[in-house]
Design an enzyme around this catalytic site. Structure first.
Site, PDB file in Angstrom:
ATOM      1  N   ASP A 127       0.823  -1.213   0.000  1.00 34.34           N
ATOM      2  CA  ASP A 127       0.000   0.000   0.000  1.00 34.34           C
ATOM      3  C   ASP A 127       0.860   1.269   0.000  1.00 34.34           C
ATOM      4  OD1 ASP A 127      -2.062   2.051   1.093  1.00 34.34           O
ATOM      5  OD2 ASP A 127      -3.245   0.246   0.772  1.00 34.34           O
ATOM      6  N   TRP A 156      -5.719   0.792  -0.149  1.00 36.17           N
ATOM      7  CA  TRP A 156      -5.686  -0.124  -1.296  1.00 36.17           C
ATOM      8  C   TRP A 156      -5.673  -1.572  -0.827  1.00 36.17           C
ATOM      9  CZ3 TRP A 156      -7.553   3.029  -4.237  1.00 36.17           C
ATOM     10  CH2 TRP A 156      -7.114   4.349  -4.310  1.00 36.17           C
ATOM     11  N   ASP A 157      -5.002  -1.838   0.289  1.00 35.95           N
ATOM     12  CA  ASP A 157      -5.048  -3.180   0.870  1.00 35.95           C
ATOM     13  C   ASP A 157      -6.483  -3.566   1.228  1.00 35.95           C
ATOM     14  OD1 ASP A 157      -2.374  -3.954   0.808  1.00 35.95           O
ATOM     15  OD2 ASP A 157      -1.903  -2.977   2.691  1.00 35.95           O
ATOM     16  N   LEU A 158      -7.206  -2.621   1.815  1.00 34.06           N
ATOM     17  CA  LEU A 158      -8.553  -2.920   2.287  1.00 34.06           C
ATOM     18  C   LEU A 158      -9.509  -3.164   1.124  1.00 34.06           C
ATOM     19  CD1 LEU A 158      -8.725  -0.306   5.172  1.00 34.06           C
ATOM     20  CD2 LEU A 158      -8.101  -2.716   5.304  1.00 34.06           C
ATOM     21  N   GLY A 161      -8.610  -6.483  -0.461  1.00 32.24           N
ATOM     22  CA  GLY A 161      -9.074  -7.610   0.336  1.00 32.24           C
ATOM     23  C   GLY A 161     -10.507  -7.983   0.012  1.00 32.24           C
TER      24      GLY A 161
END
Length: 395
Positions: A127, A156-158, A161
């Site tokens: 991220d 962006w990770d979230l 996911g």
């Protein structure tokens, strides 16, 4: 549905946990002693990772010596174990060795594998490296600020996911109709690039008007933070016509706003015009706020349905009733290595299915013997021999 996960960091474990909290049997393949993020901060005083516990709730953990051929063989057997609702494999490690899709597919032709990559070329990215490429740190922070301001939330990770969960569900639906498995690839950087286009950031720049810093102001409408008479800070938003009318009614500044709009030759019914006049509007609202204590403002805002929120610290958040069992998403449970704590379940609420309780993250290797017996047919004697040779671990 059974999903086997070999993953670290945020996005891939979050995708697996999202499915687990909706009832999927998600089995982590962990290295002996823990993987890359088994001790990642934040940690307790005795070095138990709250990060790892938070992203692995409701899963099972199998600990294997993945440096040994036997450990890798067991991992592949688990990933490819039979079952109509099984054969889904999630990883964000390079797809080689025992993680290679072709090698796994040779064992189970209808295997669905989702491989999360940094970028679409297979390069490394997280991220905090994706965000700089997208330009957002250059428009984050005070208006008069210089340089880059990194955001503390791994956005962006979230998002990625959640796309991991969606991708696996879509591929599983395709397989249920056709009988065909597939290798799904998803790049963290592509998620960021797509969102930047979706929200108009890229188009703005291509048209010669790249986004500038606006501090805490809401872009394109009216919204920003204010201080109350007693030193509290609140965020007030007037994005929609209804939200704007609520601010006008609550502050009783209708006459002043009408005069301001006439003087500036703007129409405050239009959100873009409210953004153009954000500074003089803020001066009027700010003076009204500064002359009143938080309690009076809250009462007026709630009475008129204003969209607003009081800024609170992380310590205050931890005591917020919405982070307790008063919110059906939360429950208090014992997390090994931590103690009793609030656990968040899935935010989705289905009318046809009761919400599943959030379950603690497993102890490392807690389910090794159980999973090997169920899926691979390893009996107690065989497990004991594997354990004595350091091929498998248990909690």
């Amino acid at each position: 549905m059974r999903v086997v996960e070999a993953a670290a960091f945020v996005a891939a474990p979050l995708g697996g946990m999202t499915l687990a909290q909706m009832g999927a049997d998600v089995i982590r393949i962990d290295a002996l002693g823990g993987g890359l993020d088994y001790r990642r901060w934040p940690v307790t005083a005795d070095n138990t990772s709250l990060f790892w516990c938070g992203l692995n709730k409701s899963k099972r953990s199998v600990a294997l010596d993945l440096a040994s051929p036997e450990g890798r063989e067991l991992a592949m057997a688990i990933a490819c174990a039979p079952g109509e609702d099984a054969g889904l494999f999630l990883t964000n490690f390079p797809p080689r060795g025992w993680l290679d899709h072709d090698a796994l597919k040779a064992r189970r032709p209808d295997l669905i594998q989702l491989t999360l990559q940094g970028d679409r070329h297979g390069g490394s990215a997280v991220d905090y490296t994706v965000n700089p490429r997208l330009g957002l740190p250059c428009v984050t922070g005070p208006v008069e600020g210089e340089g880059a301001v990194n955001h503390v939330l791994p956005a962006w990770d979230l998002i990625t996911g959640q796309m991991v969960a969606v991708g696996l569900l879509a591929a599983e639906r395709h397989r249920s109709r056709t009988g065909l498995g597939q290798h799904v690839k998803l790049a963290l950087e592509d998620v960021g690039l797509a969102v930047m286009q979706h929200l108009g950031f890229i188009a703005e720049a291509q048209l010669g008007q790249p986004r500038q810093r606006h501090g805490n102001a809401l872009f394109g409408a009216f919204g920003r933070d204010f201080l109350t008479q007693d030193g509290e800070r609140v965020m007030v938003v007037g994005l929609t016509p209804r939200q704007w009318r609520s601010i006008v009614l609550a502050t009783q500044l209708a006459v002043e706003f009408e005069a301001l709009a006439e003087r500036l030759q703007l129409d405050f019914k239009q959100e873009g015009d409210r953004f153009k006049a954000r500074e003089p509007i803020a001066s009027l609202v700010g003076a009204w706020m500064a002359a009143r204590p938080m309690a009076e403002i809250a009462a007026a805002f709630d009475r008129h349905g204003v969209c607003w929120s009081r800024y609170q610290s992380m310590a205050e958040l931890a005591q917020d009733p919405e982070c307790s069992p008063a919110n059906p998403m939360f429950r208090t449970a014992y997390q090994p290595g931590v103690g009793h704590m609030s656990l968040a379940g899935i935010p989705l609420e289905f009318s046809g299915t009761p919400r599943l309780d959030a379950e603690p993250a497993p102890r490392l290797g807690e389910h090794t013997e159980e999973v090997l017996a169920q899926l691979v047919g390893v009996d107690a004697a065989q497990f004991g021999r594997l354990h004595d040779r350091g091929i498998v671990g248990s909690a």
